[in-house]
Design a protein around this motif. Structure first.
Motif, PDB file in Angstrom:
ATOM      1  N   UNK A  68       0.832  -1.208   0.000  1.00  0.00           N
ATOM      2  CA  UNK A  68       0.000   0.000   0.000  1.00  0.00           C
ATOM      3  C   UNK A  68       0.867   1.260   0.000  1.00  0.00           C
ATOM      4  N   UNK A  69       1.959   1.225   0.712  1.00  0.00           N
ATOM      5  CA  UNK A  69       2.855   2.383   0.794  1.00  0.00           C
ATOM      6  C   UNK A  69       3.413   2.779  -0.563  1.00  0.00           C
ATOM      7  N   UNK A  70       3.538   1.815  -1.481  1.00  0.00           N
ATOM      8  CA  UNK A  70       4.155   2.096  -2.780  1.00  0.00           C
ATOM      9  C   UNK A  70       3.144   2.477  -3.851  1.00  0.00           C
ATOM     10  N   UNK A  71       1.850   2.530  -3.515  1.00  0.00           N
ATOM     11  CA  UNK A  71       0.852   3.012  -4.477  1.00  0.00           C
ATOM     12  C   UNK A  71       1.090   4.501  -4.739  1.00  0.00           C
ATOM     13  N   UNK A  72       0.766   4.944  -5.937  1.00  0.00           N
ATOM     14  CA  UNK A  72       0.945   6.343  -6.313  1.00  0.00           C
ATOM     15  C   UNK A  72       0.222   7.271  -5.348  1.00  0.00           C
ATOM     16  N   UNK A  73       0.896   8.354  -4.965  1.00  0.00           N
ATOM     17  CA  UNK A  73       0.311   9.416  -4.134  1.00  0.00           C
ATOM     18  C   UNK A  73      -0.072   8.959  -2.730  1.00  0.00           C
ATOM     19  N   UNK A  74       0.707   8.043  -2.148  1.00  0.00           N
ATOM     20  CA  UNK A  74       0.456   7.630  -0.772  1.00  0.00           C
ATOM     21  C   UNK A  74       1.535   8.167   0.157  1.00  0.00           C
ATOM     22  N   UNK A  75       2.779   7.793  -0.076  1.00  0.00           N
ATOM     23  CA  UNK A  75       3.828   8.111   0.886  1.00  0.00           C
ATOM     24  C   UNK A  75       5.011   8.778   0.195  1.00  0.00           C
ATOM     25  N   UNK A  76       5.356   9.970   0.667  1.00  0.00           N
ATOM     26  CA  UNK A  76       6.470  10.734   0.115  1.00  0.00           C
ATOM     27  C   UNK A  76       7.582  10.917   1.153  1.00  0.00           C
ATOM     28  N   UNK A  77       7.572  10.087   2.179  1.00  0.00           N
ATOM     29  CA  UNK A  77       8.481  10.264   3.311  1.00  0.00           C
ATOM     30  C   UNK A  77       9.524   9.144   3.328  1.00  0.00           C
ATOM     31  N   UNK A  78      10.743   9.479   2.916  1.00  0.00           N
ATOM     32  CA  UNK A  78      11.813   8.472   2.825  1.00  0.00           C
ATOM     33  C   UNK A  78      12.099   7.813   4.171  1.00  0.00           C
ATOM     34  N   UNK A  79      12.052   8.581   5.243  1.00  0.00           N
ATOM     35  CA  UNK A  79      12.359   8.010   6.556  1.00  0.00           C
ATOM     36  C   UNK A  79      11.351   6.939   6.949  1.00  0.00           C
ATOM     37  N   UNK A  80      10.073   7.203   6.725  1.00  0.00           N
ATOM     38  CA  UNK A  80       9.053   6.224   7.076  1.00  0.00           C
ATOM     39  C   UNK A  80       9.144   4.992   6.176  1.00  0.00           C
ATOM     40  N   UNK A  81       9.439   5.205   4.896  1.00  0.00           N
ATOM     41  CA  UNK A  81       9.566   4.072   3.972  1.00  0.00           C
ATOM     42  C   UNK A  81      10.761   3.212   4.358  1.00  0.00           C
ATOM     43  N   UNK A  82      11.877   3.852   4.699  1.00  0.00           N
ATOM     44  CA  UNK A  82      13.075   3.120   5.105  1.00  0.00           C
ATOM     45  C   UNK A  82      12.832   2.346   6.396  1.00  0.00           C
ATOM     46  N   UNK A  83      12.123   2.957   7.328  1.00  0.00           N
ATOM     47  CA  UNK A  83      11.821   2.275   8.593  1.00  0.00           C
ATOM     48  C   UNK A  83      10.973   1.032   8.343  1.00  0.00           C
ATOM     49  N   UNK A  84      10.018   1.142   7.425  1.00  0.00           N
ATOM     50  CA  UNK A  84       9.179  -0.011   7.093  1.00  0.00           C
ATOM     51  C   UNK A  84      10.003  -1.102   6.419  1.00  0.00           C
ATOM     52  N   UNK A  85      10.928  -0.700   5.561  1.00  0.00           N
ATOM     53  CA  UNK A  85      11.793  -1.671   4.894  1.00  0.00           C
ATOM     54  C   UNK A  85      12.645  -2.427   5.914  1.00  0.00           C
ATOM     55  N   UNK A  86      13.193  -1.729   6.893  1.00  0.00           N
ATOM     56  CA  UNK A  86      14.000  -2.381   7.924  1.00  0.00           C
ATOM     57  C   UNK A  86      13.163  -3.362   8.740  1.00  0.00           C
ATOM     58  N   UNK A  87      11.899  -2.986   8.984  1.00  0.00           N
ATOM     59  CA  UNK A  87      11.024  -3.904   9.725  1.00  0.00           C
ATOM     60  C   UNK A  87      10.757  -5.164   8.910  1.00  0.00           C
ATOM     61  N   UNK A  88      10.620  -4.997   7.606  1.00  0.00           N
ATOM     62  CA  UNK A  88      10.434  -6.163   6.729  1.00  0.00           C
ATOM     63  C   UNK A  88      11.687  -7.029   6.734  1.00  0.00           C
ATOM     64  N   UNK A  89      12.851  -6.389   6.702  1.00  0.00           N
ATOM     65  CA  UNK A  89      14.110  -7.135   6.722  1.00  0.00           C
ATOM     66  C   UNK A  89      14.238  -8.016   7.953  1.00  0.00           C
ATOM     67  N   UNK A  90      13.679  -7.566   9.059  1.00  0.00           N
ATOM     68  CA  UNK A  90      13.787  -8.319  10.300  1.00  0.00           C
ATOM     69  C   UNK A  90      12.975  -9.614  10.269  1.00  0.00           C
TER      70      UNK A  90
END
Length: 524
Positions: A68-90
């Motif tokens: 959902x975060x990667x749908x067009x016009x949803x999230x423009x915040x690199x910090x929040x996207x990176x934090x979510x990616x790290x949580x997925x990595x875990x």
């Protein structure tokens, strides 16, 4: 990152080919685009690492949020996207939360053209479906078969040995599972907020403090209504939130007054000087101008660095305080739709339409209703989208125009009268309500003992982002043919994939309203 991006997931991509510079047409920077690519690849890698094993509940949650975060016009915040990616990595097997797996460049872009095209159809369809599943999950409705298919679909996207024969069935499977997902969301909304009923919605904003709420999340609207009750603040929907006025459990709030503005692409103009805050609940956020960024609030998956984000506790006090501070208009202000109408109607969901199915069928049989047009989908900024206004104006007086999603703002304020006692424009809701249109078509076909393709019904679809892709795949899964798609064919469809869809499903691009109308009526 090298200051460049590549993205062709939306309809307004640069040159109808792809955004490749420092900023995309949607407003996201190359940094946001590349961070989203890393998030996507992390989800693909997680799916592959599970090797077909059943994901746990946390992995399912992260899959929904990530897509959902990667749908067009949803999230423009690199910090929040990176934090979510790290949580997925875990969540990778045999790793711990300190591992970062930071090298997640999206391998999809390295595929050959046809494979990239089919994998993109799968990926973008999954993203659209994730939006529906996300909203259902917010209301406590989940289906493990749907959740687990996200992992299955991404394994196909990440399979380096995949070929066209292997990917085409997965494309159709996305459409099949998306139908089940849309049905789940329909159930979640109606069981939570009641069955939508036809409702007339004013476009006038009353004097005094008010809040504009946009997006798709009805739960956020309900919470906002509860928190503003008795505080002298009126609530106005915007964009895809308009159909909320049809739900009994939301209609009962007297301060849910009306609808402000039109579709998402007009927000920079419409929000520029209103004396009120705007709450974004889901996708369709455009990077706000500085002139009103202090009045923009986001929540859920939506995020922009320069705005205040309401966290999971859903305490909307900052929004309420801003509304009281700004004070609203000093007197009632009358606004109008694109065509000058002062009110619109909504709430013609499948329950309402099928409740008069006998009336519709009899009107079809005796020739009072000769054609039904489903003119639905996303709106956008391109001038070519005036096609949909002109097309609906051309619909014969013995026809009905069903509509849903924000594309309806092109014509939903038109007064086309009635046919057989039925309004000629029937708004079935937002894109989250696409199930209603499909369900009505299928049930009418069953009642008339024919296929959907034998009905006097034509599908004229406008697309912009990934939910429209998932709906298109559902229509294809159901075998619906001769769909008109516009205003342009998706850039991610290669010539060979497009040829396959044309030859097997009769998909055609829109041309000019007059010619398309003649052709569609001839096919009936």
């Amino acid at each position: 990152m090298d200051g460049k991006m590549f993205c062709f997931q939306c309809e307004q991509t640069a040159g109808c080919k792809g955004c490749t510079g420092e900023n995309g047409v949607c407003g996201k920077s190359f940094m946001v685009a590349n961070t989203q690519d890393s998030l996507t690849q992390a989800l693909i890698d997680l799916s592959l690492s599970l090797n077909g094993k059943e994901p746990n509940d946390n992995q399912r949650r992260l899959m929904l949020e990530g897509l959902f975060t990667t749908i067009t016009n949803v999230n423009f915040d690199c910090e929040k996207i990176t934090a979510l990616t790290k949580e997925i990595n875990s969540q990778f097997p045999n790793t711990n939360s300190e591992d970062t797996y930071s090298d997640h460049s999206l391998q999809l872009w390295a595929e050959t053209e046809d494979i990239r095209s089919l994998k993109s159809l799968i990926l973008f369809g999954l993203r659209g479906m994730a939006a529906y599943a996300y909203h259902a999950a917010m209301l406590g409705y989940q289906d493990d078969k749907i959740s687990d298919f996200f992992f299955e679909g991404l394994r196909a996207v990440g399979n380096p040995e995949a070929n066209m024969n292997g990917l085409l069935p997965i494309v159709m499977e996305v459409g099949k599972v998306n139908l089940r997902c849309m049905e789940l969301l329909d159930k979640a909304n109606t069981e939570t907020y009641g069955t939508p009923i036809p409702s007339t919605v004013s476009l006038t904003v009353n004097k005094g403090p008010f809040i504009v709420i946009t997006g798709h999340d009805l739960k956020d609207l309900k919470l906002l209504l509860e928190q503003t009750e008795g505080k002298g603040i009126n609530i106005y929907t915007h964009g895809e939130m308009l159909p909320a006025h049809a739900y009994p459990e939301l209609k009962k709030y007297g301060h849910l007054k009306g609808n402000f503005g039109t579709a998402w692409q007009n927000q920079k103009k419409e929000f520029s000087d209103i004396p009120a805050p705007i709450l974004f609940t889901t996708n369709c956020l455009m990077p706000p101008k500085h002139s009103y960024s202090d009045r923009v609030f986001t929540t859920g998956a939506v995020s922009f660095p320069e705005t205040i984000h309401i966290d999971e506790d859903k305490d909307f006090t900052p929004v309420i305080q801003k509304a009281l501070e700004l004070g609203g208009y000093e007197k009632d202000v009358e606004f109008a739709g694109i065509n000058g109408g002062k009110e619109v109607t909504t709430g013609f969901g499948h329950a309402t339409v099928l409740s008069i199915a006998d009336k519709v069928i009899n009107a079809i049989k005796d020739g009072q209703i000769k054609h039904i047009f489903l003119v639905a989908g996303c709106d956008g900024a391109k001038p070519e989208r005036s096609y949909y206004t002109n097309f609906v104006k051309l619909t014969p007086s013995d026809s009905i125009a069903l509509t849903l999603a924000c594309g309806k703002y092109r014509f939903n304020d038109l007064d086309l009268g009635t046919v057989a006692g039925i309004p000629r424009i029937l708004d079935m809701g937002q894109c989250n309500d696409a199930y209603s249109a499909i369900h009505v078509a299928v049930k009418l076909a069953e009642t008339l003992n024919c296929s959907v393709n034998d009905l006097p019904i034509s599908f004229v679809i406008s697309w912009y982002e990934q939910k429209a892709v998932s709906i298109l795949l559902t229509l294809l899964y159901l075998g619906i043919k001769n769909i008109r798609l516009g205003p342009s064919i998706p850039a991610f469809m290669s010539p060979n994939v497009l040829t396959y869809l044309v030859e097997n499903f009769g998909i055609a691009p829109i041309t000019v309203p007059e010619d398309d109308m003649k052709d569609l009526l001839k096919q009936a």
